[in-house]
Write an enzyme that holds these catalytic residues in place. Structure first.
Site, PDB file in Angstrom:
ATOM      1  N   GLU A   1       6.503  -8.797  -6.587  1.00  0.00           N
ATOM      2  CA  GLU A   1       5.166  -8.712  -7.180  1.00  0.00           C
ATOM      3  C   GLU A   1       5.181  -8.199  -8.619  1.00  0.00           C
ATOM      4  O   GLU A   1       4.146  -7.777  -9.143  1.00  0.00           O
ATOM      5  CB  GLU A   1       4.266  -7.807  -6.330  1.00  0.00           C
ATOM      6  CG  GLU A   1       4.157  -8.180  -4.869  1.00  0.00           C
ATOM      7  CD  GLU A   1       3.421  -9.482  -4.628  1.00  0.00           C
ATOM      8  OE1 GLU A   1       3.070 -10.175  -5.603  1.00  0.00           O
ATOM      9  OE2 GLU A   1       3.212  -9.808  -3.449  1.00  0.00           O
TER      10      GLU A   1
ATOM     11  N   HIS B   1       1.086  -0.626  -4.417  1.00  0.00           N
ATOM     12  CA  HIS B   1       0.747  -1.767  -3.558  1.00  0.00           C
ATOM     13  C   HIS B   1       1.275  -1.485  -2.163  1.00  0.00           C
ATOM     14  O   HIS B   1       2.450  -1.169  -1.984  1.00  0.00           O
ATOM     15  CB  HIS B   1       1.353  -3.053  -4.107  1.00  0.00           C
ATOM     16  CG  HIS B   1       1.303  -4.208  -3.150  1.00  0.00           C
ATOM     17  ND1 HIS B   1       0.175  -4.514  -2.416  1.00  0.00           N
ATOM     18  CD2 HIS B   1       2.246  -5.108  -2.786  1.00  0.00           C
ATOM     19  CE1 HIS B   1       0.425  -5.567  -1.649  1.00  0.00           C
ATOM     20  NE2 HIS B   1       1.669  -5.936  -1.845  1.00  0.00           N
TER      21      HIS B   1
ATOM     22  N   HIS C   1       1.086  -2.348   2.293  1.00  0.00           N
ATOM     23  CA  HIS C   1       0.749  -3.210   3.428  1.00  0.00           C
ATOM     24  C   HIS C   1       0.265  -2.347   4.592  1.00  0.00           C
ATOM     25  O   HIS C   1       0.545  -2.634   5.758  1.00  0.00           O
ATOM     26  CB  HIS C   1       1.977  -4.008   3.877  1.00  0.00           C
ATOM     27  CG  HIS C   1       2.460  -5.001   2.869  1.00  0.00           C
ATOM     28  ND1 HIS C   1       3.546  -5.821   3.104  1.00  0.00           N
ATOM     29  CD2 HIS C   1       2.012  -5.320   1.639  1.00  0.00           C
ATOM     30  CE1 HIS C   1       3.755  -6.594   2.052  1.00  0.00           C
ATOM     31  NE2 HIS C   1       2.835  -6.307   1.149  1.00  0.00           N
TER      32      HIS C   1
ATOM     33  N   TYR D   1     -20.283   6.929   0.991  1.00  0.00           N
ATOM     34  CA  TYR D   1     -20.379   7.271  -0.429  1.00  0.00           C
ATOM     35  C   TYR D   1     -19.019   7.323  -1.123  1.00  0.00           C
ATOM     36  O   TYR D   1     -18.913   7.139  -2.342  1.00  0.00           O
ATOM     37  CB  TYR D   1     -21.141   8.587  -0.613  1.00  0.00           C
ATOM     38  CG  TYR D   1     -20.325   9.841  -0.376  1.00  0.00           C
ATOM     39  CD1 TYR D   1     -19.620  10.442  -1.422  1.00  0.00           C
ATOM     40  CD2 TYR D   1     -20.271  10.434   0.890  1.00  0.00           C
ATOM     41  CE1 TYR D   1     -18.877  11.593  -1.216  1.00  0.00           C
ATOM     42  CE2 TYR D   1     -19.534  11.573   1.101  1.00  0.00           C
ATOM     43  CZ  TYR D   1     -18.833  12.159   0.052  1.00  0.00           C
ATOM     44  OH  TYR D   1     -18.092  13.290   0.268  1.00  0.00           O
TER      45      TYR D   1
ATOM     46  N   HIS E   1      -3.034  -9.919   3.018  1.00  0.00           N
ATOM     47  CA  HIS E   1      -1.840  -9.359   2.382  1.00  0.00           C
ATOM     48  C   HIS E   1      -1.778  -7.835   2.480  1.00  0.00           C
ATOM     49  O   HIS E   1      -0.827  -7.298   3.026  1.00  0.00           O
ATOM     50  CB  HIS E   1      -1.831  -9.809   0.912  1.00  0.00           C
ATOM     51  CG  HIS E   1      -0.558  -9.520   0.187  1.00  0.00           C
ATOM     52  ND1 HIS E   1      -0.048 -10.357  -0.777  1.00  0.00           N
ATOM     53  CD2 HIS E   1       0.304  -8.467   0.244  1.00  0.00           C
ATOM     54  CE1 HIS E   1       1.084  -9.855  -1.251  1.00  0.00           C
ATOM     55  NE2 HIS E   1       1.309  -8.696  -0.660  1.00  0.00           N
TER      56      HIS E   1
ATOM     57  N   TYR F   1     -16.627  13.767 -12.400  1.00  0.00           N
ATOM     58  CA  TYR F   1     -15.736  14.584 -11.562  1.00  0.00           C
ATOM     59  C   TYR F   1     -14.350  14.630 -12.191  1.00  0.00           C
ATOM     60  O   TYR F   1     -13.780  13.599 -12.546  1.00  0.00           O
ATOM     61  CB  TYR F   1     -15.654  13.976 -10.166  1.00  0.00           C
ATOM     62  CG  TYR F   1     -14.785  14.741  -9.198  1.00  0.00           C
ATOM     63  CD1 TYR F   1     -15.220  15.930  -8.631  1.00  0.00           C
ATOM     64  CD2 TYR F   1     -13.519  14.261  -8.853  1.00  0.00           C
ATOM     65  CE1 TYR F   1     -14.427  16.627  -7.737  1.00  0.00           C
ATOM     66  CE2 TYR F   1     -12.730  14.948  -7.959  1.00  0.00           C
ATOM     67  CZ  TYR F   1     -13.174  16.145  -7.407  1.00  0.00           C
ATOM     68  OH  TYR F   1     -12.377  16.824  -6.530  1.00  0.00           O
TER      69      TYR F   1
END
Length: 212
Positions: free
Chosen positions: A73, A92, A94, A113, A155, A208
């Protein structure tokens, strides 16, 4: 010295994702921006087997220096860094619940929220494309517009941050929200926060101060 520290962070983060059951073995990937490119976890090496010399560096021109073969990727990470200067790290995963939800190809709406932590009133799901392709990279970049994370159809999930610690923290948050939303959907009676309510929360999150 700085490159050594960045490579160590990639290894530590890869191990952390596996320890937290957000990835299994060599699946998923992490990267960290540097001045002229980024460091990324290599392809098909389990976190507990990683060495400093395994971590590749890829320039913003797409040229690799050192390390093993980069994650499949890497083009997705490259495009995101090129187009989003605010992003310093990418995770990333899975993970179980995010991946399950991504297979429904639906965004996560304002059912809670904490969705606002990702920058808006929903968390989008990118369109499907084959892993490792430029089309997938483009689809994910689109889903990340004004967001810190997204689902990736059939994915998994992807999160970003101003540090690798923040991107991993958001990965955990997205996994939790995915599980909560999935379970809420089973009732068929999900109650959503309205635009006004979410706008107020988004404003509060914008002021924040992150610990990362």
């Amino acid at each position: 010295m700085k490159s050594f520290l960045n490579q160590k962070k990639i290894i530590k983060s890869s191990k952390e994702l596996e320890e937290k059951n957000l990835n299994i073995g060599s699946e998923g990937n992490v990267s960290l921006r540097s001045k002229k490119g980024f460091y990324i976890s290599p392809s098909a090496i389990r976190p507990n087997k990683l060495k400093i010399s395994d971590i590749p560096y890829i320039s913003f021109e797409g040229k690799q220096t050192g390390g093993k073969k980069p994650s499949s990727e890497w083009m997705m990470h490259l495009l995101i860094y090129r187009e989003r200067s605010d992003i310093k790290a990418i995770t990333h995963s899975h993970s179980m619940w995010s991946t399950s939800l991504s297979c429904l190809r639906k965004k996560i709406p304002s059912f809670h929220y904490m969705v606002a932590e990702f920058g808006g009133d929903d968390i989008k799901c990118s369109k499907y494309a084959t892993f490792g392709t430029n089309l997938l990279a483009k689809n994910v970049l689109l889903a990340l517009n004004e967001r810190k994370g997204c689902l990736m159809a059939n994915h998994g999930q992807l999160t970003t941050g101003k540090s690798i610690e923040e991107s991993i923290s958001l990965c955990e948050s997205l996994e939790k929200l995915s599980k909560q939303y999935f379970l809420c959907k089973l009732t068929g009676q999900v109650k959503l926060l309205n635009k006004k309510e979410m706008k107020e929360v988004i404003h509060l999150f914008s002021n924040y101060k992150s610990k990362y």
